[in-house]
Design an enzyme around this catalytic site. Structure first.
Site, PDB file in Angstrom:
ATOM      1  N   ASP A  66       0.848  -1.201   0.000  1.00 28.24           N
ATOM      2  CA  ASP A  66       0.000   0.000   0.000  1.00 28.24           C
ATOM      3  C   ASP A  66       0.874   1.237   0.000  1.00 28.24           C
ATOM      4  O   ASP A  66       2.096   1.145   0.126  1.00 28.24           O
ATOM      5  CB  ASP A  66      -0.966  -0.038   1.192  1.00 28.24           C
ATOM      6  CG  ASP A  66      -0.283  -0.364   2.511  1.00 28.24           C
ATOM      7  OD1 ASP A  66       0.965  -0.385   2.562  1.00 28.24           O
ATOM      8  OD2 ASP A  66      -0.984  -0.591   3.504  1.00 28.24           O
ATOM      9  N   ASP A 135      -8.299  -1.342  13.818  1.00 28.18           N
ATOM     10  CA  ASP A 135      -9.681  -1.489  13.341  1.00 28.18           C
ATOM     11  C   ASP A 135      -9.850  -2.714  12.440  1.00 28.18           C
ATOM     12  O   ASP A 135     -10.864  -2.860  11.767  1.00 28.18           O
ATOM     13  CB  ASP A 135     -10.131  -0.215  12.602  1.00 28.18           C
ATOM     14  CG  ASP A 135      -9.314   0.084  11.354  1.00 28.18           C
ATOM     15  OD1 ASP A 135      -8.405  -0.712  11.018  1.00 28.18           O
ATOM     16  OD2 ASP A 135      -9.583   1.101  10.690  1.00 28.18           O
ATOM     17  N   HIS A 137      -7.957  -3.550   9.806  1.00 20.05           N
ATOM     18  CA  HIS A 137      -7.606  -3.419   8.386  1.00 20.05           C
ATOM     19  C   HIS A 137      -6.367  -4.232   8.021  1.00 20.05           C
ATOM     20  O   HIS A 137      -5.515  -4.503   8.863  1.00 20.05           O
ATOM     21  CB  HIS A 137      -7.470  -1.953   7.954  1.00 20.05           C
ATOM     22  CG  HIS A 137      -6.256  -1.219   8.424  1.00 20.05           C
ATOM     23  ND1 HIS A 137      -6.319  -0.033   9.114  1.00 20.05           N
ATOM     24  CD2 HIS A 137      -4.934  -1.464   8.269  1.00 20.05           C
ATOM     25  CE1 HIS A 137      -5.102   0.413   9.364  1.00 20.05           C
ATOM     26  NE2 HIS A 137      -4.242  -0.451   8.865  1.00 20.05           N
ATOM     27  N   GLU A 142      -9.719  -0.489   4.746  1.00 18.79           N
ATOM     28  CA  GLU A 142     -10.416  -0.133   5.974  1.00 18.79           C
ATOM     29  C   GLU A 142     -11.728  -0.923   6.086  1.00 18.79           C
ATOM     30  O   GLU A 142     -12.163  -1.565   5.115  1.00 18.79           O
ATOM     31  CB  GLU A 142     -10.701   1.374   5.965  1.00 18.79           C
ATOM     32  CG  GLU A 142      -9.441   2.241   6.023  1.00 18.79           C
ATOM     33  CD  GLU A 142      -8.792   2.282   7.414  1.00 18.79           C
ATOM     34  OE1 GLU A 142      -8.881   1.293   8.155  1.00 18.79           O
ATOM     35  OE2 GLU A 142      -8.195   3.319   7.745  1.00 18.79           O
TER      36      GLU A 142
HETATM   37  C1  GLP Z   1      -0.608   0.727   8.432  1.00 17.85           C
HETATM   38  C2  GLP Z   1      -0.273  -0.141   7.240  1.00 17.85           C
HETATM   39  C3  GLP Z   1      -0.631  -1.590   7.475  1.00 17.85           C
HETATM   40  C4  GLP Z   1      -0.101  -2.035   8.829  1.00 17.85           C
HETATM   41  C5  GLP Z   1      -0.719  -1.197   9.912  1.00 17.85           C
HETATM   42  C6  GLP Z   1      -0.308  -1.624  11.301  1.00 17.85           C
HETATM   43  O1  GLP Z   1      -1.919   1.136   8.446  1.00 17.85           O
HETATM   44  N1  GLP Z   1      -0.915   0.293   6.056  1.00 17.85           N
HETATM   45  O2  GLP Z   1      -0.117  -2.392   6.426  1.00 17.85           O
HETATM   46  O3  GLP Z   1      -0.410  -3.383   9.015  1.00 17.85           O
HETATM   47  O4  GLP Z   1      -0.319   0.137   9.680  1.00 17.85           O
HETATM   48  O5  GLP Z   1       0.926  -1.050  11.631  1.00 17.85           O
HETATM   49  P1  GLP Z   1       1.799  -1.447  12.884  1.00 17.85           P
HETATM   50  O6  GLP Z   1       2.445  -2.735  12.534  1.00 17.85           O
HETATM   51  O7  GLP Z   1       2.815  -0.349  13.028  1.00 17.85           O
HETATM   52  O8  GLP Z   1       0.884  -1.549  14.036  1.00 17.85           O
END
Ligand code: GLP
Length: 259
Positions: A66, A135, A137, A142
Site C-alpha cells: 500500500d 480497526d 484493516h 479499511e
Molecule cells: C498501516 C499499514 C498496514 C499495517 C498497519 C499496522 O496502516 N498500512 O499495512 O499493518 O499500519 O501497523 P503497525 O504494525 O505499526 O501496528
C-alpha cells in the site's frame, strides 16, 4: 488458518523469516510482498541476519502492499521510501527487483491499474506479509472494504490516521487518501502471513480469527485463504478463546511441515 503464538516479537521475526528463507530456497526469484508499520520490522532484521549467514536473496523480488497518496516522491514516510530503507537496503535488493504503486502519480487511478498489471505480469505474489490495524484493516483496506476489491484509492479512518500520526509531525500531516492492494488482490498471494504484536491488537485479532467473516473486519477474510498463517505474541493473542488449542496444535506439529 494456522495460529502460532510465540513469546515475543523477535520470535515472530525468526519464524516468518524462516518461512521466507524456505520459499527462496525452493524458488529463488520468489515475489515477496512486504508490509510497513512497526510489526514486521523484526522479520526484516531476522532476514538480514540470515543473509549475513549465507541466505542468498540475489534473485528475490519485493513488492509493496500500500502507499499514501500525495506525498511527494522521496518523502521519507512514503511507503516506497520506508520499504527502501527497511527492506531493500537491509537485504541488498536493487530497485529493478522492487515494485510498488505510485502514490505521487498525477493519475492515481491509473497507478492502481498499472500496479495490478505489474503484479500479474510478475507471476503473482508468492508470500505476503501483513500487519493488522487496530480497526482490523489489512494493507489500507479499511472496514467494509469489499472482499473482492482490487488495488484502488481508499480514504483512511480517523483511527488509522491517529495510529499512524507517530510517523509524521502531527495528525494533520497524515494523508487522508491511500492506494492499497485490494482484498481480492491480497487473497491471490499464495501464502499470507499476518503478524500482530501487543495488547492493542488483541481485539482486532480475536475478531479476525474467531469472529464471523465480515467486511467490517477486513482481516477476517483470511478465514477464506487456503494458506494463511497468523503469528502472534502472547499479548496480541490475549483475547483468543481457543488459544490453548492453537498452542497444543503447533507444539505437536511435525517439523517438516513448516508454516
Ligand atoms: C498501516 C499499514 C498496514 C499495517 C498497519 C499496522 O496502516 N498500512 O499495512 O499493518 O499500519 O501497523 P503497525 O504494525 O505499526 O501496528
Amino acid at each position: 488458518m494456522e495460529i502460532v503464538i510465540v513469546p515475543d516479537a523477535p520470535a515472530q521475526g525468526d519464524l516468518a523469516a524462516g518461512a521466507i528463507a524456505d520459499l527462496v530456497g525452493r524458488k529463488p526469484d520468489a515475489l515477496i510482498g512486504v508490509a510497513t508499520g512497526s510489526t514486521p520490522l523484526p522479520v526484516y532484521e531476522a532476514l538480514q541476519r540470515r543473509r549475513e549467514q549465507g541466505l542468498n536473496l540475489d534473485r528475490a523480488r519485493i513488492c509493496q502492499l500500500d502507499e499514501y497518496v500525495g506525498l511527494p516522491a522521496g518523502h521519507p514516510e512514503s511507503y516506497r521510501e520506508v520499504v527502501r530503507r527497511e527492506v531493500l537496503d537491509r537485504l541488498g535488493i536493487s530497485d529493478d527487483r522492487f515494485m510498488g504503486p505510485d502514490g505521487s502519480a498525477a493519475d492515481v487511478v491509473k497507478a492502481c491499474a498499472d500496479y495490478e498489471r505489474t503484479l500479474a505480469a510478475a507471476g503473482g505474489v508468492d508470500l505476503q506479509l501483513l500487519g493488522i490495524g487496530t480497526d482490523g484493516h489489512i494493507g489500507f483496506n479499511e472496514p467494509i472494504s469489499s472482499f473482492g476489491s482490487r488495488t484502488r484509492v481508499k480514504t483512511l479512518t480517523k483511527q488509522t490516521r491517529v495510529d499512524n500520526a507517530r510517523f509524521f509531525a502531527g495528525l494533520d500531516e497524515v494523508p487522508q487518501h491511500v492506494l492499497t492492494q485490494g482484498i481480492g488482490t491480497i487473497m491471490e498471494a499464495r501464502h499470507l502471513i499476518l503478524l500482530a504484536t501487543g495488547e492493542s491488537k488483541a481485539e482486532a485479532v480475536a475478531l479476525a480469527v474467531e469472529g464471523p467473516l465480515a467486511a467490517v473486519v477486513p482481516a477476517s477474510v483470511l478465514q477464506l485463504h487456503p494458506h494463511a498463517t497468523v503469528i502472534l505474541d502472547e499479548a496480541a493473542a490475549g483475547q483468543l478463546k481457543l488459544a490453548d488449542y492453537y498452542r497444543s496444535t503447533y507444539a505437536t506439529k511435525p517439523a517438516w511441515q513448516g508454516i
